[in-house]
Write an enzyme that holds these catalytic residues in place. Structure first.
Site, mmCIF file in Angstrom:
data_model
loop_
_atom_site.group_PDB
_atom_site.id
_atom_site.type_symbol
_atom_site.label_atom_id
_atom_site.label_comp_id
_atom_site.label_asym_id
_atom_site.label_seq_id
_atom_site.Cartn_x
_atom_site.Cartn_y
_atom_site.Cartn_z
ATOM 1 N N VAL A 43 0.840 -1.205 0.000
ATOM 2 C CA VAL A 43 0.000 0.000 0.000
ATOM 3 C C VAL A 43 0.878 1.260 0.000
ATOM 4 C CG1 VAL A 43 -1.645 1.348 1.386
ATOM 5 C CG2 VAL A 43 -1.956 -1.115 1.163
ATOM 6 N N LYS A 215 -25.600 -10.117 -10.413
ATOM 7 C CA LYS A 215 -24.257 -10.105 -11.004
ATOM 8 C C LYS A 215 -24.316 -9.721 -12.483
ATOM 9 C CE LYS A 215 -22.700 -13.479 -7.594
ATOM 10 N NZ LYS A 215 -22.640 -14.899 -7.252
HETATM 11 N N1 LIG Z 1 -24.514 -18.181 -3.358
HETATM 12 C C1 LIG Z 1 -23.472 -17.765 -4.246
HETATM 13 C C2 LIG Z 1 -22.311 -17.229 -3.423
HETATM 14 C C3 LIG Z 1 -21.534 -16.155 -4.052
HETATM 15 O O1 LIG Z 1 -22.263 -15.069 -4.458
HETATM 16 C C4 LIG Z 1 -23.053 -18.962 -5.099
HETATM 17 O O2 LIG Z 1 -23.587 -20.069 -4.957
HETATM 18 O O3 LIG Z 1 -22.219 -18.778 -5.980
#
Ligand SMILES: N[C@@H](CCO)C(=O)O
Ligand SMILES: NC(=O)c1ccc[n+]([C@@H]2O[C@H](COP(=O)([O-])OP(=O)(O)OC[C@H]3O[C@@H](n4cnc5c(N)ncnc54)[C@H](O)[C@@H]3O)[C@@H](O)[C@H]2O)c1
Ligand code: NA
Length: 437
Positions: A43, A215
């Site tokens: 860092v 995501k």
């Molecule tokens: N529940 C998620 C964990 C990570 O976001 C998975 O099974 O990939």
């Protein structure tokens, strides 16, 4: 790690607050304590934990945390003058959002692993970071340990990304892999995933695709410099995937995967999560068990794949530490990284208008005219057929049809039409297709 790197200790330390000490938080604290001197050297200033906010002081923990660091006053901790960097690993919308906003407003930079919050209300956080002149990093939020967000934000930012396809949920990949390997049904494979601790007692967020949709929103936003929220993402989980669907894919040399897909469509973007049949020769087909991978198609780099552990305390903490060192470096230099890049402001295509391909498996009577009638159903909806395969079974036959690309609504209407046809005894399997099936 070695501990002989003392040069950086001459400079003012950076104060770190960790919010949440569960699966990920406890590993973040452990790695911070153990990595002390190396992290300081990387860092350019020592990282000192000022406090670890927990819900209960006496709760059992995976990692021993010095008692004097524990506090139940998360709001007080983030507002402290000597806190420069805040790690949010509580999860969920509130109190995580309020705490992150308070941290940013107090001038701290923030690392979060909270995909649910980023996908629901990312812009509020980005704007707060912008206003405060601080950093907001979140590599752990998508595909855990796998570096994918910063490659999209940084390494590939000079390229033109056209498509991102990811296996971004380990639980569902584990279940589908068991169904493929042993011919198991969904319920059986889910029970195994729960026994092994991959799937939670309430597996809804995973198996219904909510986790992957959050995501997908984050991936689409970063890849295409726009804002996509979880509610923009078309979502189908894996609860309807049958052993028959998986067998049908196998017969075609394919495998069923739950993919998060973000794609450019002209000036628009398409973001979706649904089960997909992909050929076994595709790189994503090789991703087994609870592993994750993200496949990126771009104009100049071509195809890239990022592979690794998408979950688990220590792997996820690795991504958090990577971000923490980066925002620490920026703070030590009195600088900040580039914030949100949403200049392209693209519209999100509705699923019905998104161009896809279908694989349809039909149980039909083996009679003259059946194939012609099925072909007519496709053509009436403007869908062109790529391949047909017939397998006889006495009086009955199984017809497998793979379409060319068409709007998803036209393909869905074709399937509805097939269901209503007298010759068609059963529409045994319907699955979208990616890759060269
Ligand atoms: N529940 C998620 C964990 C990570 O976001 C998975 O099974 O990939
Ligand atoms: N576990 C993983 O593999 C993984 C992977 C990637 C991302 N993430 C993300 O990381 C975050 C944390 O996940 P986790 O698996 O560690 O969850 P977890 O439930 O194990 O930990 C969260 C902790 O926060 C604590 N907490 C709740 N409210 C609090 C409050 N007001 N103040 C202080 N502490 C509070 C809880 O008691 C719990 O110990 C989530 O956003 C999750 O989506 C987790
Ligand atoms: Na990641």
């Amino acid at each position: 790690m070695s501990s002989n790197k003392t040069t950086a200790h001459a400079v003012k330390p950076l104060g770190v607050a960790v919010l949440g000490c569960g699966v990920v938080g406890s590993q973040v604290v452990r790695l911070l304590l153990e990595g002390d001197a190396d992290l300081a050297a990387r860092v350019g200033a020592p990282l000192e934990i000022r406090g670890v906010a927990v819900r209960r002081l006496d709760a059992p923990r995976d990692v021993e945390v010095p008692a004097e660091l524990l506090t139940t006053d998360a709001h007080g901790l983030v507002a402290r003058d000597d806190v420069d960097l805040v790690v949010e690993v509580i999860g969920g919308i509130e109190p995580a959002r309020g705490l992150i906003l308070k941290a940013l407003e107090s001038g701290a930079s923030v690392v979060t692993a909270n995909k649910a919050l980023l996908a629901e209300d990312g812009p509020t956080l980005y704007e707060a970071a912008e206003k405060a002149g601080t950093d907001l990093y979140y590599e752990a939020a998508v595909a855990g340990a796998i570096p994918i967000l910063r490659p999209l934000r940084d390494s590939l930012v000079g390229d033109h990304v056209t498509k991102v396809m990811g296996i971004v949920n380990g639980t569902t990949n584990y279940i589908l892999d068991k169904m493929d390997t042993y011919g198991a049904g969904f319920e059986e494979a889910l029970a195994e995933a729960q026994e092994l601790g991959y799937a939670e007692a309430d597996p809804t967020a995973d198996v219904e695709g909510f986790d992957a949709a959050a995501k997908a929103a984050i991936l689409a936003s970063l890849a295409f410099h726009t804002r996509v929220t979880a509610s923009d993402v078309y979502r189908e989980g894996i609860t309807e995937v049958t052993a028959g669907d998986v067998a049908s894919a196998k017969a075609m040399g394919s495998v069923v995967k739950l993919l998060a897909i973000a794609e450019l469509d002209g000036d628009d973007v398409s973001a979706r999560v649904h089960p997909v049949m992909i050929p076994r020769t595709h790189a994503l087909a090789t991703v087994r068990g609870a592993y994750n991978a993200v496949f990126v198609e771009s104009a100049s780099a071509g195809d890239l794949m990022f592979y690794g552990q998408g979950a688990g305390g220590e792997p996820t903490a690795s991504a958090v530490l990577g971000d923490l060192v980066t925002i620490g470096r920026n703070k030590a230099l009195g600088a900040r990284g580039f914030g949100e890049s949403a200049y392209a402001a693209r519209a999100v295509r509705p699923m019905g208008e998104t161009v896809t391909r279908y694989h349809v498996s039909l149980d039909v009577a083996d009679k003259a005219g059946v194939l012609a009638a099925v072909a007519t159903a496709f053509s009436e909806h403007g869908v062109s057929i790529k391949a047909v395969r017939q397998e006889g079974r006495g009086e009955d036959a199984q017809l497998v049809v793979v379409s060319h690309e068409a709007p998803d609504a036209a393909l869905a209407a074709t399937v509805q039409h097939l269901r209503e046809m007298e010759y068609v005894r059963d529409v045994a399997s319907v699955m979208r297709v990616e890759g060269a099936v």
